[in-house]
Design a protein around this motif. Structure first.
Motif, PDB file in Angstrom:
ATOM      1  N   ASP A 149       0.809  -1.161   0.016  1.00 62.10           N
ATOM      2  CA  ASP A 149       0.126   0.029  -0.036  1.00 62.10           C
ATOM      3  C   ASP A 149       0.941   1.254   0.038  1.00 62.10           C
ATOM      4  OD1 ASP A 149      -2.406  -1.432   2.375  1.00 62.10           O
ATOM      5  OD2 ASP A 149      -2.318  -1.565   0.093  1.00 62.10           O
ATOM      6  N   SER A 150       2.157   0.991   0.152  1.00 64.67           N
ATOM      7  CA  SER A 150       3.072   2.441   0.170  1.00 64.67           C
ATOM      8  C   SER A 150       2.872   3.028  -1.344  1.00 64.67           C
ATOM      9  CB  SER A 150       4.490   1.925   0.394  1.00 64.67           C
ATOM     10  OG  SER A 150       4.836   1.355   1.568  1.00 64.67           O
ATOM     11  N   ALA A 151       2.505   4.206  -1.519  1.00 65.27           N
ATOM     12  CA  ALA A 151       2.226   4.800  -2.618  1.00 65.27           C
ATOM     13  C   ALA A 151       2.214   6.400  -2.437  1.00 65.27           C
ATOM     14  CB  ALA A 151       0.842   4.229  -3.194  1.00 65.27           C
ATOM     15  N   LEU A 152       2.012   6.857  -3.455  1.00 70.52           N
ATOM     16  CA  LEU A 152       1.563   8.248  -3.399  1.00 70.52           C
ATOM     17  C   LEU A 152      -0.057   8.278  -3.744  1.00 70.52           C
ATOM     18  CD1 LEU A 152       2.333  11.528  -3.394  1.00 70.52           C
ATOM     19  CD2 LEU A 152       2.683  11.449  -5.599  1.00 70.52           C
ATOM     20  N   TYR A 153      -0.819   8.878  -2.670  1.00 79.06           N
ATOM     21  CA  TYR A 153      -2.217   9.048  -2.870  1.00 79.06           C
ATOM     22  C   TYR A 153      -2.221  10.513  -3.552  1.00 79.06           C
ATOM     23  CZ  TYR A 153      -2.325   4.212  -1.211  1.00 79.06           C
ATOM     24  OH  TYR A 153      -2.058   3.013  -0.991  1.00 79.06           O
ATOM     25  N   LEU A 154      -3.148  10.385  -4.777  1.00 80.62           N
ATOM     26  CA  LEU A 154      -3.487  11.742  -5.229  1.00 80.62           C
ATOM     27  C   LEU A 154      -5.110  11.987  -5.265  1.00 80.62           C
ATOM     28  CD1 LEU A 154      -1.204  11.487  -8.393  1.00 80.62           C
ATOM     29  CD2 LEU A 154      -1.004  13.200  -6.380  1.00 80.62           C
ATOM     30  N   CYS A 155      -5.372  13.086  -4.736  1.00 78.97           N
ATOM     31  CA  CYS A 155      -6.923  13.798  -4.829  1.00 78.97           C
ATOM     32  C   CYS A 155      -6.941  14.573  -6.073  1.00 78.97           C
ATOM     33  CB  CYS A 155      -7.162  14.341  -3.383  1.00 78.97           C
ATOM     34  SG  CYS A 155      -8.756  14.902  -3.560  1.00 78.97           S
ATOM     35  N   ALA A 156      -8.223  14.455  -6.717  1.00 78.51           N
ATOM     36  CA  ALA A 156      -8.240  15.324  -7.846  1.00 78.51           C
ATOM     37  C   ALA A 156      -9.794  16.004  -7.649  1.00 78.51           C
ATOM     38  CB  ALA A 156      -8.194  14.739  -9.221  1.00 78.51           C
ATOM     39  N   SER A 157     -10.015  17.135  -7.999  1.00 78.04           N
ATOM     40  CA  SER A 157     -11.434  17.651  -7.947  1.00 78.04           C
ATOM     41  C   SER A 157     -11.873  18.145  -9.046  1.00 78.04           C
ATOM     42  CB  SER A 157     -11.683  18.700  -6.592  1.00 78.04           C
ATOM     43  OG  SER A 157     -11.059  20.277  -7.274  1.00 78.04           O
ATOM     44  N   SER A 158     -13.205  18.203  -9.293  1.00 76.74           N
ATOM     45  CA  SER A 158     -13.560  18.955 -10.541  1.00 76.74           C
ATOM     46  C   SER A 158     -15.179  19.485 -10.083  1.00 76.74           C
ATOM     47  CB  SER A 158     -13.928  17.759 -11.727  1.00 76.74           C
ATOM     48  OG  SER A 158     -14.704  16.575 -11.184  1.00 76.74           O
ATOM     49  N   LEU A 159     -15.421  20.060 -10.866  1.00 78.27           N
ATOM     50  CA  LEU A 159     -16.843  21.207 -10.722  1.00 78.27           C
ATOM     51  C   LEU A 159     -17.784  20.305 -10.726  1.00 78.27           C
ATOM     52  CD1 LEU A 159     -17.490  23.982 -10.402  1.00 78.27           C
ATOM     53  CD2 LEU A 159     -17.891  24.249 -12.593  1.00 78.27           C
ATOM     54  N   ARG A 160     -17.933  19.340 -11.685  1.00 82.29           N
ATOM     55  CA  ARG A 160     -19.170  18.650 -11.799  1.00 82.29           C
ATOM     56  C   ARG A 160     -18.652  17.112 -11.767  1.00 82.29           C
ATOM     57  NH1 ARG A 160     -18.727  21.185 -16.802  1.00 82.29           N
ATOM     58  NH2 ARG A 160     -18.615  18.882 -17.740  1.00 82.29           N
ATOM     59  N   ALA A 161     -19.901  16.221 -11.457  1.00 78.44           N
ATOM     60  CA  ALA A 161     -19.507  14.738 -11.743  1.00 78.44           C
ATOM     61  C   ALA A 161     -19.608  14.380 -13.101  1.00 78.44           C
ATOM     62  CB  ALA A 161     -20.867  13.766 -11.029  1.00 78.44           C
ATOM     63  N   GLY A 162     -18.683  13.537 -13.302  1.00 72.14           N
ATOM     64  CA  GLY A 162     -18.407  13.118 -14.934  1.00 72.14           C
ATOM     65  C   GLY A 162     -19.770  12.368 -15.207  1.00 72.14           C
ATOM     66  N   GLY A 163     -20.122  12.620 -16.768  1.00 77.10           N
ATOM     67  CA  GLY A 163     -21.429  11.906 -17.123  1.00 77.10           C
ATOM     68  C   GLY A 163     -21.286  11.707 -18.436  1.00 77.10           C
ATOM     69  N   THR A 180     -16.867   8.094 -22.577  1.00 79.59           N
ATOM     70  CA  THR A 180     -18.076   8.724 -22.473  1.00 79.59           C
ATOM     71  C   THR A 180     -19.008   8.028 -21.370  1.00 79.59           C
ATOM     72  OG1 THR A 180     -17.866   9.317 -24.724  1.00 79.59           O
ATOM     73  CG2 THR A 180     -20.133   9.248 -23.801  1.00 79.59           C
ATOM     74  N   GLY A 181     -19.606   8.640 -20.595  1.00 82.14           N
ATOM     75  CA  GLY A 181     -20.436   7.884 -19.739  1.00 82.14           C
ATOM     76  C   GLY A 181     -19.709   7.241 -18.492  1.00 82.14           C
ATOM     77  N   GLY A 182     -18.391   7.334 -18.543  1.00 71.04           N
ATOM     78  CA  GLY A 182     -17.649   6.717 -17.518  1.00 71.04           C
ATOM     79  C   GLY A 182     -17.093   7.507 -16.066  1.00 71.04           C
ATOM     80  N   GLY A 183     -17.950   8.585 -16.326  1.00 76.37           N
ATOM     81  CA  GLY A 183     -17.801   9.647 -14.940  1.00 76.37           C
ATOM     82  C   GLY A 183     -16.575  10.278 -15.125  1.00 76.37           C
ATOM     83  N   ASN A 184     -15.859  10.593 -14.202  1.00 76.67           N
ATOM     84  CA  ASN A 184     -14.556  11.324 -14.183  1.00 76.67           C
ATOM     85  C   ASN A 184     -13.355  10.373 -13.995  1.00 76.67           C
ATOM     86  OD1 ASN A 184     -15.329  13.958 -14.533  1.00 76.67           O
ATOM     87  ND2 ASN A 184     -15.794  14.328 -12.392  1.00 76.67           N
ATOM     88  N   LYS A 185     -13.649   9.086 -14.114  1.00 79.04           N
ATOM     89  CA  LYS A 185     -12.614   8.098 -14.000  1.00 79.04           C
ATOM     90  C   LYS A 185     -11.544   8.188 -15.135  1.00 79.04           C
ATOM     91  CE  LYS A 185     -11.464   3.228 -14.334  1.00 79.04           C
ATOM     92  NZ  LYS A 185     -12.192   2.006 -14.488  1.00 79.04           N
ATOM     93  N   LEU A 186     -10.197   8.522 -14.802  1.00 81.76           N
ATOM     94  CA  LEU A 186      -9.378   8.594 -15.912  1.00 81.76           C
ATOM     95  C   LEU A 186      -8.533   7.304 -15.734  1.00 81.76           C
ATOM     96  CD1 LEU A 186      -8.098  12.213 -14.969  1.00 81.76           C
ATOM     97  CD2 LEU A 186      -9.057  11.459 -17.035  1.00 81.76           C
ATOM     98  N   THR A 187      -8.115   6.606 -16.933  1.00 81.80           N
ATOM     99  CA  THR A 187      -7.322   5.681 -17.098  1.00 81.80           C
ATOM    100  C   THR A 187      -5.889   6.249 -17.635  1.00 81.80           C
ATOM    101  OG1 THR A 187      -8.935   4.265 -17.609  1.00 81.80           O
ATOM    102  CG2 THR A 187      -6.854   3.608 -18.345  1.00 81.80           C
ATOM    103  N   PHE A 188      -4.871   6.131 -17.193  1.00 83.20           N
ATOM    104  CA  PHE A 188      -3.483   6.575 -17.253  1.00 83.20           C
ATOM    105  C   PHE A 188      -2.566   5.779 -18.055  1.00 83.20           C
ATOM    106  CE2 PHE A 188      -3.419  10.704 -15.478  1.00 83.20           C
ATOM    107  CZ  PHE A 188      -4.458  10.658 -14.557  1.00 83.20           C
TER     108      PHE A 188
END
Lengths: 116, 114
Positions: free
Chosen positions: A85-99, B96-104
């Motif tokens: 579990d050792s890792a860098l944990y990144l948080c990201a924010s956005s205005l809206r939920a992705g749809g 599309t339709g996958g929300g904000n999930k990013l695959t890197f």
């Protein structure tokens, strides 16, 4: 406008312990996503929260959990820590939920977790 | 499920030379494409994104990328690099339709030398 903030920046734990990481999104942003970055697996999506609801989840064991509060701040918890579990944990924010359309995500500096 | 391939793990280049970082993706639905940069001990910074419209996208710091649907590629370019461009670059895709999930992708380390 302040960016995404994550606390703490560095954390050292031992195997078997649990840990809670915190993320404060950009003001006005309501979606928070979490990612794990390791040298071996790269950047992997953990989960996404919007309006206190988990919207999407990556392929991680149930030891990884999260939540979002009414002010959009988010926490993630890892129980029964393992060396991997050792890792860098990144948080990201956005205005809206992705749809149908993905929203641009802005990343914080990360929390570096070391499990001994 | 979508996937992203960055074929070059490291790209060395001299200062003021042009550079191209390659990115190919695979998906069964429409995608949105992103390039992020990560400097040592920092988070990810968005360079540019393609959501729709013009296939040539311009970003910050003089970077640009071109979306090629037939080639399923989204290569990043800069006509003249600076020493400060030394960093790791990640290509990412969201479905599309996958929300904000990013695959890197696995990332490309760009090293600019004098």
């Amino acid at each position: 406008k302040a960016g995404v903030t994550q606390t703490p920046r560095y954390l050292i734990k031992t195997r078997g312990q649990q840990v809670t990481l915190s993320c404060s999104p950009i003001s006005g942003h309501r979606s928070v996503s979490w990612y794990q970055q390791t040298p071996g697996q790269g950047l992997q999506f953990l989960f996404e929260y919007f309006s206190e609801t988990q919207r999407n989840k990556g392929n991680f064991p149930g030891r990884f959990s999260g939540r979002q509060f009414s002010n959009s701040r988010s926490e993630m918890n890892v129980s029964t820590l393992e060396l991997g579990d050792s890792a860098l944990y990144l948080c990201a924010s956005s205005l809206r939920a992705g749809g149908l359309t993905a929203d641009t995500q802005y990343f914080g500096p990360g929390t570096r977790l070391t499990v001994l | 499920a979508q996937s992203v391939t960055q074929l070059d793990s490291q790209v060395p280049v001299f200062e003021e030379a042009p550079v191209e970082l390659r990115c190919n993706y695979s998906s069964s639905v429409s995608v949105y494409l992103f390039w992020y940069v990560q400097y040592p001990n920092q988070g990810l910074q968005l360079l540019l994104k393609y959501l729709s419209g013009s296939t040539l996208v311009k970003g910050i710091n003089g970077f640009e990328a071109e979306f090629n649907k037939s080639q399923t590629s989204f290569h990043l370019r800069k006509p003249s690099v600076h020493i400060s461009d030394t960093a790791e670059y990640f290509c990412a895709v969201s479905e599309t339709g996958g929300g904000n999930k990013l695959t890197f992708g696995t990332g490309t380390q760009l090293k600019v030398e004098l």
